[in-house]
Write a protein that holds these residues in place. Structure first.
Motif, mmCIF file in Angstrom:
data_model
loop_
_atom_site.group_PDB
_atom_site.id
_atom_site.type_symbol
_atom_site.label_atom_id
_atom_site.label_comp_id
_atom_site.label_asym_id
_atom_site.label_seq_id
_atom_site.Cartn_x
_atom_site.Cartn_y
_atom_site.Cartn_z
ATOM 1 N N SER A 30 36.135 60.737 6.019
ATOM 2 C CA SER A 30 35.216 59.781 6.641
ATOM 3 C C SER A 30 34.262 59.160 5.616
ATOM 4 O O SER A 30 34.059 59.709 4.527
ATOM 5 C CB SER A 30 34.374 60.416 7.760
ATOM 6 O OG SER A 30 35.222 61.072 8.696
ATOM 7 N N ASN A 31 33.706 58.023 5.995
ATOM 8 C CA ASN A 31 32.639 57.391 5.211
ATOM 9 C C ASN A 31 31.803 56.526 6.140
ATOM 10 O O ASN A 31 32.299 56.051 7.161
ATOM 11 C CB ASN A 31 33.178 56.588 4.011
ATOM 12 C CG ASN A 31 34.583 56.073 4.225
ATOM 13 O OD1 ASN A 31 34.765 55.103 4.947
ATOM 14 N ND2 ASN A 31 35.572 56.722 3.651
ATOM 15 N N GLU A 77 36.854 54.065 0.048
ATOM 16 C CA GLU A 77 37.164 53.030 1.035
ATOM 17 C C GLU A 77 36.033 52.002 1.171
ATOM 18 O O GLU A 77 35.916 51.308 2.190
ATOM 19 C CB GLU A 77 37.501 53.720 2.359
ATOM 20 C CG GLU A 77 38.758 54.575 2.193
ATOM 21 C CD GLU A 77 39.048 55.544 3.321
ATOM 22 O OE1 GLU A 77 38.338 55.544 4.330
ATOM 23 O OE2 GLU A 77 40.011 56.307 3.168
ATOM 24 N N HIS A 96 33.484 55.200 9.703
ATOM 25 C CA HIS A 96 34.916 55.515 9.606
ATOM 26 C C HIS A 96 35.070 57.004 9.838
ATOM 27 O O HIS A 96 34.411 57.815 9.164
ATOM 28 C CB HIS A 96 35.421 55.138 8.216
ATOM 29 C CG HIS A 96 36.753 55.737 7.881
ATOM 30 N ND1 HIS A 96 37.884 55.571 8.661
ATOM 31 C CD2 HIS A 96 37.153 56.514 6.827
ATOM 32 C CE1 HIS A 96 38.905 56.202 8.104
ATOM 33 N NE2 HIS A 96 38.486 56.787 6.997
ATOM 34 N N HIS A 98 37.866 60.455 11.148
ATOM 35 C CA HIS A 98 39.237 60.989 11.035
ATOM 36 C C HIS A 98 39.489 61.968 12.178
ATOM 37 O O HIS A 98 39.786 63.137 11.907
ATOM 38 C CB HIS A 98 39.387 61.765 9.736
ATOM 39 C CG HIS A 98 39.625 60.977 8.500
ATOM 40 N ND1 HIS A 98 40.601 61.304 7.592
ATOM 41 C CD2 HIS A 98 39.024 59.884 7.995
ATOM 42 C CE1 HIS A 98 40.580 60.454 6.563
ATOM 43 N NE2 HIS A 98 39.613 59.579 6.781
ATOM 44 N N HIS A 171 45.533 58.121 9.843
ATOM 45 C CA HIS A 171 44.366 58.213 8.970
ATOM 46 C C HIS A 171 43.073 58.243 9.791
ATOM 47 O O HIS A 171 42.389 59.267 9.815
ATOM 48 C CB HIS A 171 44.420 57.021 7.988
ATOM 49 C CG HIS A 171 43.289 56.949 7.018
ATOM 50 N ND1 HIS A 171 43.359 56.215 5.855
ATOM 51 C CD2 HIS A 171 42.046 57.490 7.032
ATOM 52 C CE1 HIS A 171 42.219 56.326 5.193
ATOM 53 N NE2 HIS A 171 41.412 57.096 5.903
HETATM 54 ZN ZN LIG Z 1 39.466 57.834 5.486
#
Ligand SMILES: [Zn+2]
Ligand SMILES: CSCCC(=O)C(=O)COP(=O)(O)O
Length: 208
Positions: A30-31, A77, A96, A98, A171
Motif C-alpha cells: 500500500s501507499n 507507485e 492505495h 491491497h 494487486h
Molecule cells: Zn501496491
C-alpha cells in the motif's frame, strides 16, 4: 482552512494504522498521499510497514513523481498518485490498498471492469446520489513498470471524469477524494461492495 505539512503527515500515519487494522494494507503493501500544494504531493516512503508509519515516513514530491527530499525514497507507485493530482485539481488525497477481496475479485474477473448496480452503498462515492446508478470500476493488468501502467490508466481517467477508483489485477485498489476522510470513506465503500460481489458470486456458483 488548509492543513500544515505536520497535520497532513499525521493524516497519512493515521490512515495507515486504520487500513492496516482492517486488514486492507498488510505488511509493507500500500501507499498513501495527500496534496501539499497545486504542484506538490506528500507521499509515503517506499517499503515501510503501513501499520507502523511515523510522521517522518513521508516525503514531498513534485507532480512528475520526483522526490523533493534527497535521502528519502518515494513509493515505487508514486506516479499513480501524482497523475491523479495532475488530472483533477480538487483531489486532495489518494489511497492505495491491497485487500484480500480486491485481490481475489480482480483475479476472478476476466473482463477489464466490474460494475456495481443497485447497491445503496454506492451513494458513499463522491457524486453519486442514488442506488439507481452504475459504478464502473476498471481493472488494469498488473505491471512492474509503473510509468507504463500509469500511461494505461490515463486514457481511462480522461474518458471517465467521474471515475471513483480502479483496480490493478491481483494487486489492489486506488481511490481518492477531496480530503483524506473522503478517500477513506471510498475505501470502506469499495471493500463492502467487493465483499458483496464475492459472496454473490459464491452463492450463484453453488446454485449452479
Ligand atoms: Zn501496491
Ligand atoms: C509488498 S507490496 C509490493 C509493492 C506494492 O505494491 C506497494 O503497494 C508498496 O510499495 P511502496 O514502494 O509504496 O512501499
Amino acid at each position: 482552512m488548509s492543513l500544515t505539512r505536520e497535520q497532513l503527515a499525521q493524516q497519512i500515519v493515521d490512515a495507515g494504522r486504520f487500513l492496516y487494522g482492517r486488514g486492507w494494507s498488510p505488511a509493507t503493501s500500500s501507499n498513501y498521499s495527500t496534496r501539499l500544494s497545486a504542484s506538490e504531493a506528500l507521499l509515503t516512503v517506499s517499503g515501510k510497514h503501513k501499520g507502523q508509519l511515523g510522521v517522518d515516513d513521508v516525503l514531498a514530491t513534485d507532480l512528475a513523481g520526483n522526490s523533493l527530499e534527497p535521502g528519502k525514497k518515494p513509493s515505487a507507485e508514486t506516479l499513480l498518485h501524482t497523475q491523479l493530482y495532475s488530472w483533477r485539481p480538487e483531489i486532495g488525497a489518494v489511497l492505495h490498498t491491497h485487500s484480500v477481496n480486491a485481490t481475489v475479485l480482480s483475479r476472478l474477473t476476466p473482463q477489464d471492469f466490474i460494475e456495481f448496480e443497485d447497491y445503496e452503498l454506492q451513494k458513499a462515492f463522491s457524486g453519486i446520489s442514488t442506488h439507481e446508478s452504475r459504478v464502473r470500476v476498471p481493472i488494469f493488468d498488473n505491471d512492474q513498470d509503473i510509468a507504463r501502467l500509469a500511461a494505461k490508466v490515463q486514457p481511462w481517467l480522461d474518458a471517465h471524469p467521474d471515475c471513483v477508483g480502479y483496480l490493478i489485477r491481483g494487486h489492489g485498489l486506488y481511490t481518492w477524494g477531496a480530503q483524506m476522510n473522503d478517500a477513506l470513506r471510498q475505501i470502506e465503500a469499495f471493500e463492502f461492495l467487493f465483499e458483496c460481489e464475492l459472496k454473490t458470486r459464491s452463492v450463484m456458483n453453488r446454485q449452479g
